[in-house]
Design a protein around this motif. Structure first.
Motif, PDB file in Angstrom:
ATOM      1  N   ALA A   8      33.024 -17.511  27.431  1.00  0.00           N
ATOM      2  CA  ALA A   8      32.090 -17.544  28.572  1.00  0.00           C
ATOM      3  C   ALA A   8      30.908 -16.603  28.305  1.00  0.00           C
ATOM      4  O   ALA A   8      29.756 -16.937  28.621  1.00  0.00           O
ATOM      5  N   SER A   9      31.160 -15.449  27.705  1.00  0.00           N
ATOM      6  CA  SER A   9      30.064 -14.512  27.394  1.00  0.00           C
ATOM      7  C   SER A   9      29.134 -15.102  26.348  1.00  0.00           C
ATOM      8  O   SER A   9      27.911 -14.970  26.440  1.00  0.00           O
ATOM      9  N   MET A  10      29.708 -15.781  25.357  1.00  0.00           N
ATOM     10  CA  MET A  10      28.866 -16.408  24.329  1.00  0.00           C
ATOM     11  C   MET A  10      28.011 -17.512  24.951  1.00  0.00           C
ATOM     12  O   MET A  10      26.820 -17.640  24.644  1.00  0.00           O
ATOM     13  N   THR A  11      28.605 -18.275  25.851  1.00  0.00           N
ATOM     14  CA  THR A  11      27.865 -19.363  26.502  1.00  0.00           C
ATOM     15  C   THR A  11      26.720 -18.798  27.348  1.00  0.00           C
ATOM     16  O   THR A  11      25.613 -19.345  27.356  1.00  0.00           O
ATOM     17  N   ARG A  12      26.985 -17.692  28.038  1.00  0.00           N
ATOM     18  CA  ARG A  12      25.932 -17.072  28.866  1.00  0.00           C
ATOM     19  C   ARG A  12      24.745 -16.656  27.986  1.00  0.00           C
ATOM     20  O   ARG A  12      23.582 -16.931  28.299  1.00  0.00           O
ATOM     21  N   LEU A  13      25.026 -16.013  26.856  1.00  0.00           N
ATOM     22  CA  LEU A  13      23.947 -15.568  25.967  1.00  0.00           C
ATOM     23  C   LEU A  13      23.190 -16.765  25.374  1.00  0.00           C
ATOM     24  O   LEU A  13      21.972 -16.755  25.258  1.00  0.00           O
ATOM     25  N   TRP A  14      23.946 -17.814  25.012  1.00  0.00           N
ATOM     26  CA  TRP A  14      23.317 -18.987  24.402  1.00  0.00           C
ATOM     27  C   TRP A  14      22.442 -19.727  25.413  1.00  0.00           C
ATOM     28  O   TRP A  14      21.336 -20.161  25.106  1.00  0.00           O
ATOM     29  N   THR A  15      22.922 -19.839  26.662  1.00  0.00           N
ATOM     30  CA  THR A  15      22.153 -20.517  27.713  1.00  0.00           C
ATOM     31  C   THR A  15      20.839 -19.784  27.959  1.00  0.00           C
ATOM     32  O   THR A  15      19.775 -20.387  28.083  1.00  0.00           O
ATOM     33  N   ARG A  16      20.909 -18.451  27.991  1.00  0.00           N
ATOM     34  CA  ARG A  16      19.680 -17.665  28.186  1.00  0.00           C
ATOM     35  C   ARG A  16      18.705 -17.901  27.034  1.00  0.00           C
ATOM     36  O   ARG A  16      17.505 -18.055  27.230  1.00  0.00           O
ATOM     37  N   LYS A  17      19.231 -17.938  25.812  1.00  0.00           N
ATOM     38  CA  LYS A  17      18.368 -18.185  24.648  1.00  0.00           C
ATOM     39  C   LYS A  17      17.653 -19.538  24.773  1.00  0.00           C
ATOM     40  O   LYS A  17      16.441 -19.635  24.559  1.00  0.00           O
ATOM     41  N   LEU A  18      18.405 -20.569  25.193  1.00  0.00           N
ATOM     42  CA  LEU A  18      17.799 -21.901  25.334  1.00  0.00           C
ATOM     43  C   LEU A  18      16.732 -21.895  26.421  1.00  0.00           C
ATOM     44  O   LEU A  18      15.677 -22.515  26.287  1.00  0.00           O
ATOM     45  N   GLU A  19      17.004 -21.169  27.525  1.00  0.00           N
ATOM     46  CA  GLU A  19      16.008 -21.074  28.610  1.00  0.00           C
ATOM     47  C   GLU A  19      14.744 -20.367  28.115  1.00  0.00           C
ATOM     48  O   GLU A  19      13.632 -20.777  28.410  1.00  0.00           O
ATOM     49  N   GLN A  20      14.944 -19.297  27.350  1.00  0.00           N
ATOM     50  CA  GLN A  20      13.779 -18.555  26.830  1.00  0.00           C
ATOM     51  C   GLN A  20      12.975 -19.422  25.874  1.00  0.00           C
ATOM     52  O   GLN A  20      11.747 -19.384  25.883  1.00  0.00           O
ATOM     53  N   ASP A  21      13.661 -20.234  25.068  1.00  0.00           N
ATOM     54  CA  ASP A  21      12.953 -21.128  24.144  1.00  0.00           C
ATOM     55  C   ASP A  21      12.102 -22.124  24.928  1.00  0.00           C
ATOM     56  O   ASP A  21      10.957 -22.391  24.578  1.00  0.00           O
ATOM     57  N   SER A  22      12.685 -22.675  26.023  1.00  0.00           N
ATOM     58  CA  SER A  22      11.943 -23.712  26.756  1.00  0.00           C
ATOM     59  C   SER A  22      10.812 -23.100  27.584  1.00  0.00           C
ATOM     60  O   SER A  22       9.836 -23.767  27.894  1.00  0.00           O
ATOM     61  N   ASP A  23      10.934 -21.805  27.939  1.00  0.00           N
ATOM     62  CA  ASP A  23       9.835 -21.124  28.650  1.00  0.00           C
ATOM     63  C   ASP A  23       8.697 -20.744  27.703  1.00  0.00           C
ATOM     64  O   ASP A  23       7.674 -20.220  28.131  1.00  0.00           O
ATOM     65  N   ARG A  24       8.896 -20.946  26.409  1.00  0.00           N
ATOM     66  CA  ARG A  24       7.912 -20.590  25.371  1.00  0.00           C
ATOM     67  C   ARG A  24       7.484 -19.129  25.484  1.00  0.00           C
ATOM     68  O   ARG A  24       6.279 -18.811  25.472  1.00  0.00           O
ATOM     69  N   LEU A  25       8.451 -18.243  25.633  1.00  0.00           N
ATOM     70  CA  LEU A  25       8.147 -16.807  25.629  1.00  0.00           C
ATOM     71  C   LEU A  25       7.636 -16.426  24.237  1.00  0.00           C
ATOM     72  O   LEU A  25       7.963 -17.086  23.256  1.00  0.00           O
TER      73      LEU A  25
END
Ligand code: SAM
Length: 189
Positions: A8-25
């Motif tokens: 679950a912790s790995m999924t949380r970190l991965w989901t955040r990474k995908l969100e950051q990628d799509s926000d084009r930070l």
């Protein structure tokens, strides 16, 4: 096997990474994390090899750190995790502590170039830092006989110099697995 809470912790970190990628930070603001499939694989490899001295170069906010700390708990070994960026490592320390894995990890904050010469022989090594440093850092590690090295980003970046380097080892074996961003798995002679 990774526990439910570790996954679950790995999924949380991965989901955040995908969100950051799509926000084009901007690149510096984004967390660059290991694909969860690759995390599962390095966990299984380290456990299956019964690796005692486990090393990661580039821990960041810690998907690979969770995978390898959990492996260290299973083998009775210890993970040494090197990361140069303080806030990334602080987050990882917190996650590892919340998972009850702190006893299985030694965190080193700093440049791997400074830390590697002082380390003992390693039996499982995971390389996930700046691509231009892979060969240099590989050459700085002291390996236990039969050690296994896994490097990420082999298919997402041009790491042909690294691949050529590890495949030139006399008596070693190395192959690329198309898992996540591509993993080069090398057995040291
Ligand atoms: C791709 S990320 C690592 C992702 C991490 N393994 C995971 O599973 O989430 C690369 C990390 O390497 C770190 N790094 C880059 N150069 C480094 C160096 N010379 N020494 C230590 N860490 C370094 C960066 O700060 C960054 O956090």
């Amino acid at each position: 096997v990774l526990s439910k809470t570790e996954r679950a912790s790995m999924t949380r970190l991965w989901t955040r990474k995908l969100e950051q990628d799509s926000d084009r930070l901007p690149r510096t603001a984004r967390h660059r994390n290991l694909h969860p499939d690759s995390a599962e694989l390095i966990h299984a490899l380290a456990v299956g090899l019964h690796a005692q001295a486990i090393l990661e170069i580039g821990g960041s906010s810690g998907i690979s750190t969770i995978a390898l700390a959990s492996a260290a708990r299973a083998t009775g070994g210890r993970l040494t995790s090197i990361e140069i960026e303080p806030t990334r490592q602080a987050e990882s320390r917190e996650t590892i502590s919340s998972l009850g894995l702190s006893d299985h990890v030694r965190f080193i904050l700093g440049d791997a170039a400074d830390a590697l010469p002082g380390l003992d022989a390693m039996s499982f090594v995971f390389i996930d830092c700046e691509k231009e440093d892979y060969v240099r850092f590989f050459d700085m590690v002291t390996f236990a006989p039969g050690a296994v090295v896994v490097a990420d980003n082999i298919l997402s970046h041009d790491l042909s110099d690294y691949v050529a380097h590890v495949r030139s080892l006399v008596g070693g074996e190395s192959l690329t697995l198309p898992v996540g961003k591509g993993l080069e798995i090398t057995r040291i002679p």
